[in-house]
Motif scaffolding. Structure first.
Motif, PDB file in Angstrom:
ATOM      1  N   ARG A 122       1.039  -1.509   0.301  1.00 44.45           N
ATOM      2  CA  ARG A 122      -0.158   0.273  -0.376  1.00 44.45           C
ATOM      3  C   ARG A 122       0.692   0.854  -0.206  1.00 44.45           C
ATOM      4  O   ARG A 122       1.715   1.189   0.662  1.00 44.45           O
ATOM      5  CB  ARG A 122      -1.446  -0.279   1.262  1.00 44.45           C
ATOM      6  N   ASP A 123       0.457   2.058  -0.912  1.00 44.06           N
ATOM      7  CA  ASP A 123       1.156   3.382  -1.067  1.00 44.06           C
ATOM      8  C   ASP A 123       1.115   4.120   0.851  1.00 44.06           C
ATOM      9  O   ASP A 123       2.351   4.440   0.351  1.00 44.06           O
ATOM     10  CB  ASP A 123       0.207   4.438  -1.574  1.00 44.06           C
ATOM     11  N   ALA A 124      -0.066   4.279   1.833  1.00 42.51           N
ATOM     12  CA  ALA A 124       0.318   5.172   2.918  1.00 42.51           C
ATOM     13  C   ALA A 124       1.539   4.952   3.603  1.00 42.51           C
ATOM     14  O   ALA A 124       1.728   4.965   3.966  1.00 42.51           O
ATOM     15  CB  ALA A 124      -1.128   5.091   2.621  1.00 42.51           C
ATOM     16  N   ASP A 125       1.105   2.646   3.759  1.00 42.04           N
ATOM     17  CA  ASP A 125       2.712   2.843   4.786  1.00 42.04           C
ATOM     18  C   ASP A 125       3.890   2.589   4.062  1.00 42.04           C
ATOM     19  O   ASP A 125       4.725   2.648   5.044  1.00 42.04           O
ATOM     20  CB  ASP A 125       2.073   1.046   4.450  1.00 42.04           C
ATOM     21  N   GLN A 126       4.175   2.482   2.532  1.00 38.79           N
ATOM     22  CA  GLN A 126       5.127   2.772   2.392  1.00 38.79           C
ATOM     23  C   GLN A 126       5.566   4.151   2.613  1.00 38.79           C
ATOM     24  O   GLN A 126       6.996   4.534   2.690  1.00 38.79           O
ATOM     25  CB  GLN A 126       5.326   2.866   0.634  1.00 38.79           C
ATOM     26  N   THR A 127       4.844   4.819   2.570  1.00 39.55           N
ATOM     27  CA  THR A 127       4.729   6.758   2.501  1.00 39.55           C
ATOM     28  C   THR A 127       4.987   6.635   4.144  1.00 39.55           C
ATOM     29  O   THR A 127       6.226   7.371   4.493  1.00 39.55           O
ATOM     30  CB  THR A 127       4.153   7.645   2.419  1.00 39.55           C
ATOM     31  N   ALA A 128       5.019   6.277   5.200  1.00 40.03           N
ATOM     32  CA  ALA A 128       4.643   6.136   6.384  1.00 40.03           C
ATOM     33  C   ALA A 128       5.973   5.528   7.268  1.00 40.03           C
ATOM     34  O   ALA A 128       6.571   6.164   7.837  1.00 40.03           O
ATOM     35  CB  ALA A 128       3.949   5.184   7.646  1.00 40.03           C
ATOM     36  N   ILE A 129       6.589   4.740   6.659  1.00 43.22           N
ATOM     37  CA  ILE A 129       7.682   3.857   6.746  1.00 43.22           C
ATOM     38  C   ILE A 129       8.640   5.090   6.518  1.00 43.22           C
ATOM     39  O   ILE A 129      10.102   5.007   7.506  1.00 43.22           O
ATOM     40  CB  ILE A 129       8.117   2.476   6.211  1.00 43.22           C
TER      41      ILE A 129
END
Length: 254
Positions: free
Chosen positions: A127-134
């Motif tokens: 997921r995009d959002a999870d990658q960005t958060a990491i």
């Protein structure tokens, strides 16, 4: 190309929002895998001194954390979302500092590390959002001037991968995400996606290197390595003191 999320180089960090679908794989079949994505010792040595405080994010069972410690890095910590992988790591490497952290923010202060590793992690996060958060959280944790060493899998050009990208793109809404027969969900990326995530988190890419690596299922894939430096944190703007309005003199007394 998938849309990138907003800049997350400071402030609040959301918890991982991914469904248990792909996280559950790493508590079951995935926790028994032998990881194969290697360090590049020459690249590491050129940018990360032995005295560095290093965070191995997505450490799994501590394979690279142990390799770093064996190479003389004594201030190394490993973090992963999987309880099963961390438990395995503590059995296999009881001397290491391995910590399970299922969400953000991680329990470290801003700028607590001189360097962070992110090795074959984003390929496991669809997921995009999870990658960005990491990557944004690593922007918080790596001090200004510190280093992020990212290695991951870009989009592949062979027939097998092109077929499964196309087959699963409708289900996941992203070209490059695919499932494996044992229940894993993985993602390969346009290279600019990886570069963009790094930039948005407050890093500047200094070096890129390509090569081939073995995959979890015994195949070979091309990989992209990025060395990026954490940008200086811009100073808070100085607000001028309010200037009181001029007071007009009253009429002269006679």
């Amino acid at each position: 190309m998938p849309q990138r999320g907003g800049r997350l180089s400071g402030g609040y960090r959301p918890r991982m929002t991914s469904s248990q679908g792909f996280l559950g794989f790493w508590e079951t079949a995935g926790s028994a895998k032998t990881f194969t994505h290697p360090l590049d010792p020459a690249l590491l040595d050129a940018y990360v001194p032995r005295s560095a405080r290093v965070l191995d994010y997505g450490c799994g069972y501590g394979r690279l954390t142990a390799e770093l410690a064996g190479a003389g890095y004594r201030a190394v910590r490993g973090v992963d979302v999987s309880a099963a992988l961390i438990a395995r790591g503590k059995r296999e490497h009881p001397e290491l500092e391995l910590l399970r952290c299922p969400g953000f923010p991680l329990p470290f202060g801003n700028g607590a590390f001189d360097a962070a590793l992110l090795f074959a992690v984003l390929t496991c996060v669809p997921r995009d959002a999870d990658q960005t958060a990491i990557v944004g959280e690593l922007g918080r944790l790596v001090r200004p001037g510190g280093v992020l060493y990212l290695s991951d899998v870009p989009l592949q050009g062979d027939a097998l991968n092109r077929e499964r990208y196309a087959r699963f793109s409708a289900r996941y809404g992203t070209y490059g995400v695919f499932e494996t027969p044992d229940g894993g969900v993985f993602r390969h990326h346009p290279p600019e996606r990886l570069r963009g995530l790094v930039r948005e988190a407050g890093f500047t890419v200094l070096k890129e290197r390509e090569g081939s690596v073995a995959t979890l299922d015994g195949q070979t894939a091309q990989r992209l390595q990025l060395i990026a430096r954490r940008d200086p944190v811009p100073p808070e703007p100085v607000r001028p003191e309010p200037v009181p309005p001029e007071v007009s003199p009253g009429p002269a007394s006679g």
